[in-house]
Scaffold this motif. Sequence first.
Motif, PDB file in Angstrom:
ATOM      1  N   ASN A  86       0.634  -1.345  -0.063  1.00 35.13           N
ATOM      2  CA  ASN A  86      -0.083  -0.153  -0.132  1.00 35.13           C
ATOM      3  C   ASN A  86       0.953   1.344  -0.001  1.00 35.13           C
ATOM      4  O   ASN A  86       0.487   2.153  -0.490  1.00 35.13           O
ATOM      5  CB  ASN A  86      -0.918  -0.047   1.115  1.00 35.13           C
ATOM      6  CG  ASN A  86      -2.006  -1.047   1.040  1.00 35.13           C
ATOM      7  OD1 ASN A  86      -2.453  -1.296   0.036  1.00 35.13           O
ATOM      8  ND2 ASN A  86      -2.629  -1.564   2.032  1.00 35.13           N
ATOM      9  N   SER A 141     -14.149  -2.791  -4.808  1.00 32.94           N
ATOM     10  CA  SER A 141     -13.240  -3.624  -4.508  1.00 32.94           C
ATOM     11  C   SER A 141     -13.662  -4.572  -3.470  1.00 32.94           C
ATOM     12  O   SER A 141     -14.835  -4.449  -2.374  1.00 32.94           O
ATOM     13  CB  SER A 141     -12.033  -2.707  -3.694  1.00 32.94           C
ATOM     14  OG  SER A 141     -11.098  -3.499  -3.243  1.00 32.94           O
ATOM     15  N   ASP A 142     -13.176  -5.723  -3.176  1.00 33.33           N
ATOM     16  CA  ASP A 142     -13.507  -6.723  -2.231  1.00 33.33           C
ATOM     17  C   ASP A 142     -12.418  -6.840  -0.977  1.00 33.33           C
ATOM     18  O   ASP A 142     -12.426  -7.748  -0.251  1.00 33.33           O
ATOM     19  CB  ASP A 142     -13.578  -8.161  -2.745  1.00 33.33           C
ATOM     20  CG  ASP A 142     -12.385  -8.637  -3.538  1.00 33.33           C
ATOM     21  OD1 ASP A 142     -11.216  -7.792  -3.201  1.00 33.33           O
ATOM     22  OD2 ASP A 142     -12.310  -9.774  -4.044  1.00 33.33           O
ATOM     23  N   SER A 143     -11.589  -5.682  -1.026  1.00 37.41           N
ATOM     24  CA  SER A 143     -10.614  -5.597   0.088  1.00 37.41           C
ATOM     25  C   SER A 143     -11.113  -4.721   1.147  1.00 37.41           C
ATOM     26  O   SER A 143     -11.307  -3.577   1.098  1.00 37.41           O
ATOM     27  CB  SER A 143      -9.218  -4.888  -0.611  1.00 37.41           C
ATOM     28  OG  SER A 143      -8.470  -4.751   0.486  1.00 37.41           O
ATOM     29  N   LYS A 145     -10.869  -3.563   5.064  1.00 40.78           N
ATOM     30  CA  LYS A 145      -9.725  -3.687   6.216  1.00 40.78           C
ATOM     31  C   LYS A 145     -10.147  -2.396   7.270  1.00 40.78           C
ATOM     32  O   LYS A 145     -11.063  -1.707   6.948  1.00 40.78           O
ATOM     33  CB  LYS A 145      -8.304  -3.188   5.765  1.00 40.78           C
ATOM     34  CG  LYS A 145      -7.775  -4.258   4.886  1.00 40.78           C
ATOM     35  CD  LYS A 145      -7.045  -5.412   5.344  1.00 40.78           C
ATOM     36  CE  LYS A 145      -6.313  -6.224   4.632  1.00 40.78           C
ATOM     37  NZ  LYS A 145      -6.026  -7.506   5.038  1.00 40.78           N
ATOM     38  N   ARG A 168     -13.412  -0.200   2.506  1.00 41.35           N
ATOM     39  CA  ARG A 168     -12.753  -0.315   1.012  1.00 41.35           C
ATOM     40  C   ARG A 168     -11.778   1.022   1.099  1.00 41.35           C
ATOM     41  O   ARG A 168     -12.231   2.080   1.811  1.00 41.35           O
ATOM     42  CB  ARG A 168     -13.677  -0.151   0.107  1.00 41.35           C
ATOM     43  CG  ARG A 168     -14.383  -1.484  -0.299  1.00 41.35           C
ATOM     44  CD  ARG A 168     -15.350  -1.133  -1.453  1.00 41.35           C
ATOM     45  NE  ARG A 168     -16.215  -2.261  -1.911  1.00 41.35           N
ATOM     46  CZ  ARG A 168     -17.274  -2.651  -1.677  1.00 41.35           C
ATOM     47  NH1 ARG A 168     -18.083  -1.421  -0.839  1.00 41.35           N
ATOM     48  NH2 ARG A 168     -17.925  -3.366  -2.105  1.00 41.35           N
TER      49      ARG A 168
END
Length: 221
Positions: A86, A141-143, A145, A168
Amino acid sequence: MRQEQESYLVCRFDPAKNDIRLHLASPEGLPYGGFAGLRRQLWAERRVLVFAMNAGMYHDDLSPVGYFAEYGKVLKPAVTGGGWGNFHLLPNGVFLVKDGKASVMETKSFVARGIDPDFGTQSGPMLVIDGKLHPRFLADSDSFKIRNGVGVDADSRVVMVVSRVPVRFYDFATLFRDRLGCQNALYLDGTISSVFIAEENRMDRLFPMGPILSVSMPIPQ
């Protein structure tokens, strides 16, 4: 000033009135690694820690991945190249405080301007760049956190945010731009995102951390 934004914890501080600093290690050179050590050091300096959060990515030894300046001294120069992770999702950026004013700037612009801040930390990616979302963010997005970041709003206040639930990048950046009024905002980290809030007796101890962003005040005489 603290606010609830549904899935987010939002705190705003005026750098002209509040003492906003960045920290890495004790006077003996030992990384704080968390809020407890920093609070003890500030107390020894006759200061009370009011609020704090992790403030950028770091290596296994807790040293910063990118630019870091503390009390006007540059401990790590800016990193402008690409890479993995990132931090290198370019453009990344720098959060800085100088002469009671705070800014979030894209890294190459920061370097080109030759600014020497009182405090500064580099992280990435940028969330909002001159009013535009980072071009790599995807609305689907499927990220997801837990994430934390920092921006500066139209009233020059520093806006510090930690998500309460996994989110996301796109949604996190949209919050800063559309709801918090930040034309520039910077992602600090995810998963390890932690906060200290004195008035709530909250001190997260989830993971060791490198750079720490703090708000403190002198002990009343």
